[in-house]
Design an enzyme around this catalytic site. Sequence first.
Site, short mmCIF file in Angstrom:
data_model
loop_
_atom_site.label_atom_id
_atom_site.label_comp_id
_atom_site.label_asym_id
_atom_site.label_seq_id
_atom_site.Cartn_x
_atom_site.Cartn_y
_atom_site.Cartn_z
N PRO A 122 1.11 -1.87 -0.15
CA PRO A 122 -0.03 -0.10 0.12
C PRO A 122 1.02 1.44 -0.05
O PRO A 122 0.59 2.27 0.83
CB PRO A 122 -1.00 -0.63 1.34
CG PRO A 122 0.22 -0.46 2.22
CD PRO A 122 0.52 -1.73 1.59
N CYS A 123 1.80 1.36 -1.19
CA CYS A 123 2.35 3.31 -1.49
C CYS A 123 1.56 3.59 -1.05
O CYS A 123 1.76 5.50 -1.19
CB CYS A 123 2.73 2.86 -2.23
SG CYS A 123 2.47 2.50 -4.25
#
Length: 198
Positions: free
Chosen positions: A168-169
């Site tokens: 989850p950037c």
Amino acid sequence: MNISTDDFGSAADPGTLSRLRHQLGLAADAEGLLDVAFTTVDSPVGPLLLAATPKGLVRVAYAIEDHDRVLDTLARQVSPRVLRAPKRLDMAARELEEYFQGQRRGFDLPLDLSLSRGFRLLVQQQLPSIGYGQTRSYRQVAELVGNPKAVRAVGTACATNPLPVVLPCHRVLRSDGTPGGYAGGTAAKTTLLSLEAA
């Protein structure tokens, strides 16, 4: 396994091509000739390309990244034996659907992280430690990986993340709280953050 057009009806049949692709994917997988399987799925952030090797999910790509270009890159970097084979991606598609429906907060998928190396890989492996609905600044992530001055390098690692959403950037923001860049575009990043905040 021999596949002939007689098995599928005339070429004018609209479902013929789809059935042929499906049979080809199954046959290639059964013969061990399928190195990269891919499919596309619909999502609230547009169509996503999913690709997997026998090791696990190797790529998630937004439409803005140009799916054909992504497949071409996979053919060069992983293997030229790339084929649409949705069955191999059933688990990934199901987990993403659960995530988008608010029923899943993390992913339990086998991952193939071979597209990243060095510092980028180190950063990307730390991204799941940012909990669902939480955010961190690029600086905080740099500190998390033990290199507080590497803020720009963290930004590059997030921008080149081959598995957005799953790693989850989108939870990494500028220090002023604004979204910053994102492979899927700012609107996609904002949508994901809003979904998790709901």
